[in-house]
Design a protein around this motif. Structure first.
Motif, PDB file in Angstrom:
ATOM      1  N   ILE A 106       0.889  -1.203  -0.264  1.00  0.00           N
ATOM      2  CA  ILE A 106       0.098   0.073  -0.235  1.00  0.00           C
ATOM      3  C   ILE A 106       1.005   1.359   0.412  1.00  0.00           C
ATOM      4  O   ILE A 106       0.689   2.341  -0.492  1.00  0.00           O
ATOM      5  N   LEU A 107       1.754   1.443   0.977  1.00  0.00           N
ATOM      6  CA  LEU A 107       3.367   2.147   0.868  1.00  0.00           C
ATOM      7  C   LEU A 107       3.713   2.637  -0.628  1.00  0.00           C
ATOM      8  O   LEU A 107       3.626   3.577  -0.971  1.00  0.00           O
ATOM      9  N   ALA A 108       3.679   1.567  -0.908  1.00  0.00           N
ATOM     10  CA  ALA A 108       5.102   1.721  -2.500  1.00  0.00           C
ATOM     11  C   ALA A 108       3.598   2.439  -3.153  1.00  0.00           C
ATOM     12  O   ALA A 108       4.116   3.458  -4.141  1.00  0.00           O
ATOM     13  N   TYR A 109       2.848   1.579  -3.374  1.00  0.00           N
ATOM     14  CA  TYR A 109       1.303   2.001  -4.024  1.00  0.00           C
ATOM     15  C   TYR A 109       1.566   3.659  -4.648  1.00  0.00           C
ATOM     16  O   TYR A 109       1.421   4.061  -5.111  1.00  0.00           O
ATOM     17  N   PHE A 110       0.832   3.827  -2.748  1.00  0.00           N
ATOM     18  CA  PHE A 110       0.833   6.009  -3.264  1.00  0.00           C
ATOM     19  C   PHE A 110       1.986   6.523  -3.040  1.00  0.00           C
ATOM     20  O   PHE A 110       1.455   7.852  -3.371  1.00  0.00           O
ATOM     21  N   GLN A 111       3.313   5.653  -3.154  1.00  0.00           N
ATOM     22  CA  GLN A 111       4.432   6.458  -3.051  1.00  0.00           C
ATOM     23  C   GLN A 111       4.234   6.462  -4.636  1.00  0.00           C
ATOM     24  O   GLN A 111       5.384   7.871  -5.238  1.00  0.00           O
ATOM     25  N   HIS A 112       4.062   5.732  -5.417  1.00  0.00           N
ATOM     26  CA  HIS A 112       4.316   5.692  -7.214  1.00  0.00           C
ATOM     27  C   HIS A 112       3.382   6.505  -7.530  1.00  0.00           C
ATOM     28  O   HIS A 112       3.510   7.170  -8.624  1.00  0.00           O
ATOM     29  N   LYS A 113       2.374   6.440  -6.939  1.00  0.00           N
ATOM     30  CA  LYS A 113       1.031   6.916  -7.457  1.00  0.00           C
ATOM     31  C   LYS A 113      -0.002   7.735  -6.634  1.00  0.00           C
ATOM     32  O   LYS A 113      -0.401   7.154  -6.056  1.00  0.00           O
ATOM     33  N   ASN A 114       0.541   8.784  -6.451  1.00  0.00           N
ATOM     34  CA  ASN A 114      -0.766   9.579  -5.680  1.00  0.00           C
ATOM     35  C   ASN A 114      -2.076  10.187  -5.319  1.00  0.00           C
ATOM     36  O   ASN A 114      -2.401  11.405  -5.011  1.00  0.00           O
ATOM     37  N   VAL A 115      -1.762  10.931  -7.082  1.00  0.00           N
ATOM     38  CA  VAL A 115      -2.625  11.282  -7.194  1.00  0.00           C
ATOM     39  C   VAL A 115      -3.419  11.310  -8.544  1.00  0.00           C
ATOM     40  O   VAL A 115      -3.193  10.353  -8.991  1.00  0.00           O
ATOM     41  N   PHE A 116      -4.572  10.900  -8.370  1.00  0.00           N
ATOM     42  CA  PHE A 116      -5.467  10.791  -9.479  1.00  0.00           C
ATOM     43  C   PHE A 116      -6.532  11.468 -10.055  1.00  0.00           C
ATOM     44  O   PHE A 116      -6.998  12.682  -9.061  1.00  0.00           O
ATOM     45  N   ASN A 117      -6.418  11.285 -11.117  1.00  0.00           N
ATOM     46  CA  ASN A 117      -7.562  11.834 -12.315  1.00  0.00           C
ATOM     47  C   ASN A 117      -7.608  11.459 -13.789  1.00  0.00           C
ATOM     48  O   ASN A 117      -7.930  10.501 -13.720  1.00  0.00           O
ATOM     49  N   SER A 118      -8.414  12.071 -14.602  1.00  0.00           N
ATOM     50  CA  SER A 118      -9.440  11.443 -15.322  1.00  0.00           C
ATOM     51  C   SER A 118      -8.292  11.102 -17.003  1.00  0.00           C
ATOM     52  O   SER A 118      -7.943   9.904 -17.614  1.00  0.00           O
ATOM     53  N   GLN A 119      -7.177  11.986 -16.516  1.00  0.00           N
ATOM     54  CA  GLN A 119      -5.970  11.280 -17.495  1.00  0.00           C
ATOM     55  C   GLN A 119      -5.620  10.153 -17.096  1.00  0.00           C
ATOM     56  O   GLN A 119      -4.788   9.795 -18.046  1.00  0.00           O
ATOM     57  N   ASN A 120      -5.112  10.048 -15.833  1.00  0.00           N
ATOM     58  CA  ASN A 120      -3.611   8.871 -15.097  1.00  0.00           C
ATOM     59  C   ASN A 120      -4.887   8.033 -14.425  1.00  0.00           C
ATOM     60  O   ASN A 120      -4.878   6.473 -14.015  1.00  0.00           O
ATOM     61  N   SER A 121      -6.378   8.079 -14.240  1.00  0.00           N
ATOM     62  CA  SER A 121      -7.180   7.218 -14.065  1.00  0.00           C
ATOM     63  C   SER A 121      -8.439   7.283 -14.779  1.00  0.00           C
ATOM     64  O   SER A 121      -9.127   7.996 -14.081  1.00  0.00           O
ATOM     65  N   PRO A 122      -8.651   6.147 -15.137  1.00  0.00           N
ATOM     66  CA  PRO A 122      -9.603   6.201 -16.828  1.00  0.00           C
ATOM     67  C   PRO A 122     -10.883   6.393 -15.842  1.00  0.00           C
ATOM     68  O   PRO A 122     -12.090   6.270 -16.054  1.00  0.00           O
ATOM     69  N   GLY A 123     -11.083   5.085 -15.023  1.00  0.00           N
ATOM     70  CA  GLY A 123     -12.159   4.750 -14.067  1.00  0.00           C
ATOM     71  C   GLY A 123     -12.562   5.705 -13.076  1.00  0.00           C
ATOM     72  O   GLY A 123     -13.599   5.364 -12.323  1.00  0.00           O
ATOM     73  N   LEU A 124     -11.587   6.499 -12.794  1.00  0.00           N
ATOM     74  CA  LEU A 124     -11.954   7.567 -11.645  1.00  0.00           C
ATOM     75  C   LEU A 124     -13.805   8.017 -12.475  1.00  0.00           C
ATOM     76  O   LEU A 124     -13.761   8.622 -13.274  1.00  0.00           O
ATOM     77  N   ASP A 125     -14.514   8.162 -11.588  1.00  0.00           N
ATOM     78  CA  ASP A 125     -15.616   9.521 -11.816  1.00  0.00           C
ATOM     79  C   ASP A 125     -16.074  10.303 -12.278  1.00  0.00           C
ATOM     80  O   ASP A 125     -15.263  11.437 -12.023  1.00  0.00           O
ATOM     81  N   GLU A 126     -16.659  10.238 -13.339  1.00  0.00           N
ATOM     82  CA  GLU A 126     -16.452  12.431 -13.882  1.00  0.00           C
ATOM     83  C   GLU A 126     -16.315  13.335 -13.449  1.00  0.00           C
ATOM     84  O   GLU A 126     -15.726  14.311 -13.570  1.00  0.00           O
ATOM     85  N   ARG A 127     -16.903  12.445 -12.115  1.00  0.00           N
ATOM     86  CA  ARG A 127     -17.904  14.008 -11.237  1.00  0.00           C
ATOM     87  C   ARG A 127     -16.559  14.604 -10.117  1.00  0.00           C
ATOM     88  O   ARG A 127     -16.719  15.040  -9.021  1.00  0.00           O
ATOM     89  N   ILE A 128     -15.626  13.734 -10.038  1.00  0.00           N
ATOM     90  CA  ILE A 128     -14.784  13.681  -9.063  1.00  0.00           C
ATOM     91  C   ILE A 128     -13.326  13.897  -9.964  1.00  0.00           C
ATOM     92  O   ILE A 128     -12.591  13.975 -11.017  1.00  0.00           O
ATOM     93  N   ASP A 129     -12.789  15.588  -9.333  1.00  0.00           N
ATOM     94  CA  ASP A 129     -11.881  16.287 -10.546  1.00  0.00           C
ATOM     95  C   ASP A 129     -10.247  15.780 -10.340  1.00  0.00           C
ATOM     96  O   ASP A 129      -9.879  14.974 -11.009  1.00  0.00           O
TER      97      ASP A 129
END
Length: 188
Positions: free
Chosen positions: A104-127
């Motif tokens: 879990i720590l390694a995952y968020f160290q690698h990717k700590n920002v989620f947006n529509s460009q890097n996470s296509p599954g993110l709900d469109e209402r979440i910026d």
């Protein structure tokens, strides 16, 4: 929006575990730790439990472009979520629980920002969602576990910045019906 954000996150981490560890089962479960009776709230073990432990209003709110100061009642509520990842593993599997917390720590160290460009599954209402590791004192950690009504498990807490909530984006949630049971007592 809270459910959508945390459900998305659970799925993302499950996919990470499937790819990294070459496992088929979901290891991440979105759930409280204990139920109303004080018993573990999930079925099975050897899981990472994702639990919302606090919600706070963002105090450094920025003005939405195009909005006048007089219209602040209509501006979205900006929230920070505090999310705990707890390793619920069988007795004798303590080392494995620490391994999964490390992932879990390694995952968020690698990717700590989620947006529509890097996470296509993110709900469109979440910026955007930004994850920040929280360093808790022993007293703070003890208070969290006591308030949850559970015994300590290896865990890590992240602050999730900023979820915008307003009335227009909150929708009714209706779970999908996946099975229909045949009730023979209804037949004449």
């Amino acid at each position: 929006m809270i459910f959508e954000a945390l459900s998305f996150l659970s799925e993302e981490i499950n996919e990470y575990f499937r790819n990294k560890l070459r496992i088929k089962e979901d290891k991440v479960v979105l759930s409280g730790i204990v139920d109303a009776r004080g018993e573990i709230a999930i079925d099975g073990s050897n899981k990472i439990i994702v639990t919302l432990i606090n919600i706070e209003k963002e105090t450094t709110q920025t003005t939405v472009l195009g909005q006048h100061a007089a219209n602040t009642a209509a501006s979205p509520l900006q929230l920070n979520l505090y999310v705990m990842f707890s390793a619920y593993f069988n007795r004798g599997n303590y080392g494995e629980s620490l391994r999964f917390i490390s992932f879990i720590l390694a995952y968020f160290q690698h990717k700590n920002v989620f947006n529509s460009q890097n996470s296509p599954g993110l709900d469109e209402r979440i910026d955007k969602l930004i994850f920040e590791l929280q360093v808790l004192s022993q007293d703070q950690l003890n208070n969290i576990w006591a308030s949850l009504g559970a015994k300590y498990m290896p865990c890590v807490v992240y602050k999730v910045r900023m979820l915008n909530i307003d009335e227009s984006i909150v929708r009714e949630y209706r779970p999908e019906i996946t099975t229909i049971e045949n009730n023979s007592s209804l037949k004449s």
